[in-house]
Motif scaffolding. Structure first.
Motif, PDB file in Angstrom:
ATOM      1  N   GLU A 152       0.972  -1.139   0.177  1.00  0.00           N
ATOM      2  CA  GLU A 152      -0.331   0.310  -0.224  1.00  0.00           C
ATOM      3  C   GLU A 152       0.465   1.581  -0.062  1.00  0.00           C
ATOM      4  N   THR A 156       0.756   3.908  -3.034  1.00  0.00           N
ATOM      5  CA  THR A 156       0.203   5.599  -2.778  1.00  0.00           C
ATOM      6  C   THR A 156       1.023   6.321  -3.337  1.00  0.00           C
ATOM      7  N   HIS A 157       2.571   5.714  -2.696  1.00  0.00           N
ATOM      8  CA  HIS A 157       3.249   7.171  -3.288  1.00  0.00           C
ATOM      9  C   HIS A 157       3.375   7.629  -5.205  1.00  0.00           C
ATOM     10  N   ASN A 160       0.067   9.140  -4.903  1.00  0.00           N
ATOM     11  CA  ASN A 160       0.751  10.613  -5.125  1.00  0.00           C
ATOM     12  C   ASN A 160       1.632  11.359  -5.602  1.00  0.00           C
ATOM     13  N   SER A 183       0.672  14.354   1.588  1.00  0.00           N
ATOM     14  CA  SER A 183      -0.144  13.367   1.425  1.00  0.00           C
ATOM     15  C   SER A 183      -1.594  13.078   0.468  1.00  0.00           C
ATOM     16  N   VAL A 185      -3.116  10.532  -0.884  1.00  0.00           N
ATOM     17  CA  VAL A 185      -3.739   9.036  -0.186  1.00  0.00           C
ATOM     18  C   VAL A 185      -3.027   8.458   1.050  1.00  0.00           C
ATOM     19  N   ASP A 186      -3.387   8.574   2.123  1.00  0.00           N
ATOM     20  CA  ASP A 186      -2.524   7.294   2.864  1.00  0.00           C
ATOM     21  C   ASP A 186      -3.009   6.115   2.914  1.00  0.00           C
ATOM     22  N   PRO A 187      -2.010   5.190   3.022  1.00  0.00           N
ATOM     23  CA  PRO A 187      -1.711   3.694   2.638  1.00  0.00           C
ATOM     24  C   PRO A 187      -2.553   3.358   3.688  1.00  0.00           C
ATOM     25  N   LEU A 190      -5.506   3.256   2.291  1.00  0.00           N
ATOM     26  CA  LEU A 190      -6.143   1.926   0.790  1.00  0.00           C
ATOM     27  C   LEU A 190      -6.226   0.858   1.330  1.00  0.00           C
TER      28      LEU A 190
END
Length: 249
Positions: A152, A156-157, A160, A183, A185-187, A190
């Motif tokens: 995740e 997300t990285h 993002n 960021s 979206v946060d892991p 997700l």
């Protein structure tokens, strides 16, 4: 439900993800090695099990090439320009590498050849976090994660960073101060969508002008066994309604 069908060109990026929780690996398509390294920079040293890189160091004990963590930026640059298959396992230091038994070395060679592990692919002597195997022919990357939550973090990285680049705030191997950028979206957020990844899913990033935001459409692809088939059928897949939607303000 989707209000409007988009063609593949209307999206910023598509990422195929298929997670195997039991064996702790994920198959990706639409991912590059450069994106992977950026997500986990700084990386550890890399023991090369399958490669065409000619500038690495050589370990006498295993008779294998490796890339020191200091040389990873150059390695990424060279590897990104080729379509050759790549397999590596990270390791903390050469002292651990030199302690590998013949059986442990044989298991690593089996892993690079068969793309599957005999027992756990995580060796205490190496303190490895990943095993990475890419195939240009299959258009796929298979990654074993010691901590599956890293999957995740990677996804997300990727998204993002693409959002930041669209907003004029992206870059590769940026200094630590740039990491303070918020960021999108946060892991942990997700992880709620992991059931889709376990079935096999296509994540498609797009930008909306009104309202101005980004979205990730998620479509389950349980009927697809091979990632290259996904790209052959991409427009057909996108013509179907998405199963879920992540809105990025």
């Amino acid at each position: 439900m989707a209000k409007k069908q988009k063609s593949s060109e209307e999206f910023i990026h598509h990422l195929y993800v298929h997670m195997n929780e039991v064996d702790q690996f994920v198959i990706f398509s639409g991912l590059t090695f450069k994106q992977f390294v950026l997500a986990f920079n700084p990386m550890a040293n890399l023991l090369l099990l399958k490669h065409q890189y000619e500038e690495g160091s050589f370990n006498m004990h295993t008779q294998l090439d490796f890339v020191s963590k200091e040389d990873i930026p150059n390695f990424v640059k060279r590897v990104s320009d080729t379509d050759e298959d790549l397999c590596w396992i990270d390791f903390a230091d050469e002292k651990g590498l030199n302690k590998l038994t013949p059986l442990e070395q044989a298991k690593l060679l089996y892993l690079s050849h068969k793309k599957e592990s005999i027992g756990t692919p995580f060796l205490e002597k190496l303190s490895n976090r990943f095993v990475y195997h890419s195939s240009s022919r299959e258009k796929a990357i298979k990654i074993y994660f010691k901590n599956l939550d890293d999957a995740e973090i990677l996804v997300t990285h990727i998204f993002n960073n693409m959002v930041k680049e669209k907003l004029g705030n992206g870059g590769f191997f940026r200094k630590k101060e740039a990491k303070s950028t918020i960021s999108m979206v946060d892991p942990d957020f997700l992880k709620a969508y992991r059931p889709y990844a376990k079935e096999g899913a296509l994540l498609s990033l797009s930008k909306l002008e009104k309202p101005k935001r980004f979205e990730i459409e998620i479509r389950t692809l349980a009927d697809y066994d091979f990632p290259d088939e996904v790209w052959d059928d991409l427009d057909v897949i996108l013509s179907q309604s998405y199963d879920d939607l992540i809105k990025i303000p």
